[in-house]
Design an enzyme around this catalytic site. Structure first.
Site, mmCIF file in Angstrom:
data_model
loop_
_atom_site.group_PDB
_atom_site.id
_atom_site.type_symbol
_atom_site.label_atom_id
_atom_site.label_comp_id
_atom_site.label_asym_id
_atom_site.label_seq_id
_atom_site.Cartn_x
_atom_site.Cartn_y
_atom_site.Cartn_z
ATOM 1 N N LYS A 1 -1.281 -0.112 7.334
ATOM 2 C CA LYS A 1 -0.816 -1.396 6.816
ATOM 3 C C LYS A 1 0.050 -2.158 7.811
ATOM 4 O O LYS A 1 -0.013 -3.386 7.882
ATOM 5 C CB LYS A 1 -0.060 -1.180 5.497
ATOM 6 C CG LYS A 1 -0.961 -0.790 4.344
ATOM 7 C CD LYS A 1 -0.157 -0.610 3.063
ATOM 8 C CE LYS A 1 -1.056 -0.444 1.853
ATOM 9 N NZ LYS A 1 -1.958 0.688 1.935
ATOM 10 N N GLU B 1 8.570 -4.996 2.564
ATOM 11 C CA GLU B 1 8.119 -6.333 2.198
ATOM 12 C C GLU B 1 9.040 -6.926 1.142
ATOM 13 O O GLU B 1 9.638 -6.194 0.339
ATOM 14 C CB GLU B 1 6.683 -6.294 1.636
ATOM 15 C CG GLU B 1 5.610 -6.042 2.669
ATOM 16 C CD GLU B 1 4.220 -6.080 2.074
ATOM 17 O OE1 GLU B 1 4.106 -6.137 0.827
ATOM 18 O OE2 GLU B 1 3.245 -6.042 2.836
ATOM 19 N N HIS C 1 -0.066 0.157 -10.651
ATOM 20 C CA HIS C 1 -0.751 -0.254 -9.422
ATOM 21 C C HIS C 1 -2.252 0.009 -9.448
ATOM 22 O O HIS C 1 -2.924 -0.192 -8.435
ATOM 23 C CB HIS C 1 -0.127 0.424 -8.183
ATOM 24 C CG HIS C 1 1.345 0.164 -8.021
ATOM 25 N ND1 HIS C 1 1.850 -1.085 -7.726
ATOM 26 C CD2 HIS C 1 2.418 0.990 -8.147
ATOM 27 C CE1 HIS C 1 3.175 -1.002 -7.656
ATOM 28 N NE2 HIS C 1 3.529 0.239 -7.908
ATOM 29 N N ARG D 1 -14.693 -1.618 2.561
ATOM 30 C CA ARG D 1 -15.773 -0.989 1.790
ATOM 31 C C ARG D 1 -16.155 -1.909 0.640
ATOM 32 O O ARG D 1 -15.548 -2.961 0.437
ATOM 33 C CB ARG D 1 -15.287 0.344 1.213
ATOM 34 C CG ARG D 1 -13.987 0.200 0.410
ATOM 35 C CD ARG D 1 -13.592 1.464 -0.296
ATOM 36 N NE ARG D 1 -12.227 1.435 -0.801
ATOM 37 C CZ ARG D 1 -11.830 0.818 -1.901
ATOM 38 N NH1 ARG D 1 -12.705 0.124 -2.610
ATOM 39 N NH2 ARG D 1 -10.569 0.854 -2.289
#
Length: 614
Positions: A116, A200, A235, A297
């Site tokens: 990430k 973040e 999530h 994907r």
């Protein structure tokens, strides 16, 4: 064009790929573990290869076994589906090195988007908007805490190699940061073998918006518009839709153009998804949407994109992998209507969403617009894999039409005895915030119990089921407007219930059990089998215990004369008292019930005889 394809996956996605490949005239090869020997994807493929024991780490995650299976069967290409090895760059390279076609992006693209922090830096360099945060190599507590203070709380700690909601912690205050960091790192190391994190800014009203992109080997990249996946639980996505509600043309153009830039930055080939997080507090705005990550994907929720664009994304994957150019240019793609997809899981929301396993004695999803599944009635739900058993998709001319269609399908589903989240999904689709499209990723977490379905059928549904059970037939035609009513005793999923039944004129013998399906929930109603329970009526006068329990009262003696309906024995079971009564006038010919005794189901407690028995 590829002529033979091995699918390195299982369940609904394997069946989905097989369906398109077969339509294209491509021979399909399935792989399976011990647990999947009788699975639908094995039956649907032209050929199948056993690759090991039930645990995925000994079968579906062993790349060498999959490549060997492809070689042994003469497969030209391998499609990884999603999950398992689909985003494993080393496996993709091994497939290519074995002289096989990899149906997916190049290993370099997977690697570039796999971490990430590196992906976020790459996106910043490509001019893709990213969430404010920290991506540095200095992973000391002191530096991370200082950066968190600079960003401003709340902040989000994310494992750089994370996914599926793992390795993520929201921190609301500086005093909580150190403990959250330790916890996040420990989970990241365990799940991904990498404990590095990034920081973040926490978005207060987050919406999850993602864009489907597609590239070919000729330098073409297009987008197929956006999906909204904001309805999530811990999530994990629950309901997805396309297009995103509240998305105006200018914002759509901005976010989709950013997604195409992201794909081009890594020379992307095949199907991929650029995921964004949006601050929805002031509606969707181009300057309040930021890059989050890329999934290299096909996505679980790809059907909603297919339904609004008319594109078969698996067909595109196979054509691109064969070296063809994209079948359509950007200007040839458009949005038609609205689509919603719900993930149907074998789990019990009433028990904390614990997975539910076992045999699907009943598996009926009705006349759904689209069902993607890897199971059928009679299949076994295994404890070894993800509990998702189907994706149910609806399409409508507008959002409300799609929503109502999906809710109606799920509400009418009947699955037994495996539990599902269908009732929970219906409640979510009917929630005022979802109806109004004022959703964010925290909706389910906030609403919690309000989204749990009823724990028993409505009185009307229960009474109709009881009448059908007693008088024979099905649930159709039984109404409660009969002038004469009586109480009937039954077991609802094993729990005793008393139901007021209207007398009916419908003929038929009583059934052993009946399923009541309502609001996405399914219950089994069975007769109270003890002869002494009103309505059960065994002819020989045997009074049997309907369930394990403890006798708390014996109201008659051996040889005593009794009348029909007289209380004989009181049983305590399942935290309730149950009275066993005489089925007809007669004499207590046998009496084995003893006050205080523990008894098993079916135990003979007493026998009543009429005076005319020989």
């Amino acid at each position: 064009m590829i002529t033979s394809l091995l699918i390195a996956n299982r369940g609904e996605i394997a069946c989905r790929i097989i369906r398109t490949a077969r339509a294209m005239g491509i021979r399909t090869i399935a792989v399976y573990s011990d647990a999947d020997a009788q699975a639908m994807h094995v039956a649907h493929a032209d050929e199948a290869v056993h690759i090991g024991p039930s645990p995925a780490r000994e079968s579906y995650l062993v790349g060498e076994k999959i490549i060997a299976a492809a070689k042994a069967t003469g497969a030209e290409a391998i499609h990884p589906g999603y999950g398992f090895l689909s985003e494993n760059a080393a496996f993709a390279q091994a497939v290519i090195d074995a002289g096989l076609i990899w149906v997916g992006p190049g290993p370099d693209s997977i690697t570039a988007m796999g971490l990430k922090d590196a992906a976020k830096q790459l996106m910043q360099d490509a001019g893709v908007p990213t969430t404010p945060g920290y991506l540095g190599d200095d992973q000391s507590l002191e530096r991370l805490a200082k950066e968190a203070d600079a960003i401003g709380y709340p902040v989000l700690i994310k494992a750089v190699a994370g996914g599926g909601g793992k390795g993520m912690r929201k921190v609301d205050a500086a005093g909580d940061f150190a403990d959250a960091l330790v916890s996040c790192r420990r989970e990241a190391a365990s799940s991904f073998g990498n404990d590095h994190v990034l920081l973040e800014k926490w978005v207060t009203n987050p919406r999850h918006i993602e864009v489907q992109v597609f590239g070919d080997t000729h330098g073409n990249v297009v987008h197929l518009f956006e999906r909204d996946c904001s309805l999530q639980r811990r999530h994990q996505k629950v309901i997805e839709e396309a297009p995103a509600p509240g998305m105006d043309a200018d914002t759509r153009q901005a976010i989709c153009a950013a997604a195409v830039r992201a794909a081009k930055a890594v020379n992307y080939v095949g199907a991929g998804t650029i995921e964004f997080i949006a601050d929805g507090s002031e509606g969707l705005r181009a300057d309040r949407i930021w890059f989050m990550e890329m999934n290299t994907r096909l996505q679980v929720e790809h059907p909603v994109t297919e339904e609004i664009t008319g594109v078969d994304l698996v067909e595109w994957q196979l054509r691109v992998a064969s070296g063809e150019a994209l079948p359509k240019r950007q200007e040839e793609l458009s949005i038609n209507g609205w689509a919603m997809e719900a993930r149907l899981y074998a789990e019990d929301p009433a028990k904390g969403f614990l997975p539910s396993i076992g045999r699907l004695e009943t598996f009926d999803l009705g006349d759904a617009y689209r069902i993607d599944t890897g199971v059928e009635q009679g299949a076994e739900i295994s404890p070894f894999y993800d509990p998702m058993i189907a994706k149910v998709t609806a399409w409508g001319a507008d959002r409300d039409a799609a929503r109502l269609s999906l809710a109606e399908t799920l509400a009418g589903s009947a699955v037994w005895p495996v539990r599902t989240n269908a009732g929970f999904l219906v409640k979510a689709l009917e929630h005022p915030a979802f109806v109004a499209a004022t959703i964010d990723t925290g909706l389910i977490g906030r609403e919690g119990d309000a989204l749990l379905a009823a724990q028993r059928p409505s009185d009307d549904a229960l009474a109709d089921g009881a009448a059908a059970l007693v008088h024979g037939g099905d649930l159709n035609g039984f109404r409660l407007n009969a002038p004469h009513k009586r109480d009937g005793h039954f077991l609802l999923d094993g729990e005793p219930v008393t139901v007021r039944i209207g007398d009916t004129t419908k003929d038929g013998e009583g059934a052993d059990s009946i399923l009541i399906a309502e609001g996405g929930q399914t219950w089994e109603l069975t007769p109270w089998r003890a002869a002494g329970v009103e309505g059960a009526g065994a002819g020989d006068g045997a009074i049997l215990s309907p369930m394990p329990g403890r006798i708390i009262a014996v109201s008659v003696g051996l040889g005593e004369q009794v009348t029909k309906g007289q209380k004989l024995v009181t049983l305590e079971a399942m935290k309730m008292e149950h009275s066993l009564i005489a089925p007809f006038d007669g004499t207590v010919a046998e009496l084995s019930a003893v006050d205080g005794a523990q008894i098993s189901e079916g135990a003979l407690l007493a026998r009543i005889e009429t005076g005319d028995e020989s």
